[in-house]
Design a protein around this motif. Sequence first.
Motif, PDB file in Angstrom:
ATOM      1  N   PHE A  62       0.883  -0.968   0.181  1.00 27.12           N
ATOM      2  CA  PHE A  62      -0.081  -0.009  -0.081  1.00 27.12           C
ATOM      3  C   PHE A  62       0.713   1.394  -0.110  1.00 27.12           C
ATOM      4  N   VAL A  63       2.005   0.718  -0.119  1.00 24.41           N
ATOM      5  CA  VAL A  63       3.578   2.468  -0.589  1.00 24.41           C
ATOM      6  C   VAL A  63       2.782   3.349  -0.773  1.00 24.41           C
ATOM      7  N   GLY A  64       2.835   2.710  -2.638  1.00 21.67           N
ATOM      8  CA  GLY A  64       2.477   3.422  -3.894  1.00 21.67           C
ATOM      9  C   GLY A  64       1.076   4.401  -3.381  1.00 21.67           C
ATOM     10  N   ILE A  65      -0.245   3.793  -3.243  1.00 19.10           N
ATOM     11  CA  ILE A  65      -1.135   4.133  -2.549  1.00 19.10           C
ATOM     12  C   ILE A  65      -1.193   5.581  -1.746  1.00 19.10           C
ATOM     13  N   GLY A  66      -0.527   5.107  -0.824  1.00 22.69           N
ATOM     14  CA  GLY A  66       0.191   6.792   0.417  1.00 22.69           C
ATOM     15  C   GLY A  66       0.326   7.670  -0.415  1.00 22.69           C
ATOM     16  N   TYR A  67       1.556   7.874  -1.427  1.00 20.36           N
ATOM     17  CA  TYR A  67       2.537   8.558  -1.791  1.00 20.36           C
ATOM     18  C   TYR A  67       1.846   8.952  -3.050  1.00 20.36           C
ATOM     19  N   VAL A  68       0.203   8.410  -3.433  1.00 26.95           N
ATOM     20  CA  VAL A  68      -0.484   9.194  -4.245  1.00 26.95           C
ATOM     21  C   VAL A  68      -1.096   9.870  -3.599  1.00 26.95           C
ATOM     22  N   LEU A  69      -2.270   9.842  -2.696  1.00 26.57           N
ATOM     23  CA  LEU A  69      -2.727  10.771  -1.384  1.00 26.57           C
ATOM     24  C   LEU A  69      -2.007  11.315  -0.622  1.00 26.57           C
ATOM     25  N   ARG A  70      -1.197  11.368  -0.437  1.00 29.67           N
ATOM     26  CA  ARG A  70      -0.232  12.248  -0.609  1.00 29.67           C
ATOM     27  C   ARG A  70       0.187  13.741  -0.929  1.00 29.67           C
ATOM     28  N   ASN A  71       0.925  13.102  -2.319  1.00 33.06           N
ATOM     29  CA  ASN A  71       0.990  14.771  -3.096  1.00 33.06           C
ATOM     30  C   ASN A  71      -0.376  15.043  -3.554  1.00 33.06           C
ATOM     31  N   ALA A  72      -1.270  14.442  -3.569  1.00 34.67           N
ATOM     32  CA  ALA A  72      -2.637  14.628  -4.043  1.00 34.67           C
ATOM     33  C   ALA A  72      -3.396  15.529  -2.962  1.00 34.67           C
ATOM     34  N   PHE A  73      -3.166  15.305  -1.726  1.00 33.80           N
ATOM     35  CA  PHE A  73      -3.478  16.618  -0.856  1.00 33.80           C
ATOM     36  C   PHE A  73      -2.683  17.292  -0.503  1.00 33.80           C
TER      37      PHE A  73
END
Length: 133
Positions: A62-73
């Motif tokens: 789930f690291v990739g999903i966290g990266y995308v959500l962090r950058n979107a935020f």
Amino acid sequence: MLKYAVCIGIALLITVAVFWSKGFFTDSAAVNVQILSDGFSVSGILFSMIAGLMYISGEGIFVGIGYVLRNAFLTFIPGGRAKQERYADYRERKLGKLKKGVDHCILVTGLTFLALGILFSVIWYVKFYQMPA
């Protein structure tokens, strides 16, 4: 040992909740065996699935999903783009923080309750199932 006791206690609570929701105390033994099968199977499947999710999350899936959500935020925060980092750096930082403890109490409890549910299903099929005419 305490971890196993907690896991078994929670699984028993789930099993009793299923018993209660289906009305366990009936006059029919066949229905009671079906409810026993359902209760143990539900908690066994839930615990086995949770153990599987814990395993794959510990591997960093789930690291990739966290990266995308962090950058979107960070995109919507003023000056947030200055805090963005490369995915390789983010992944290395997150994988370094992951706890790699081997603890099988959830999986063992889930498989035990699932085996009990299958056992009650087999008992029901052997003792109470009648072929339709």
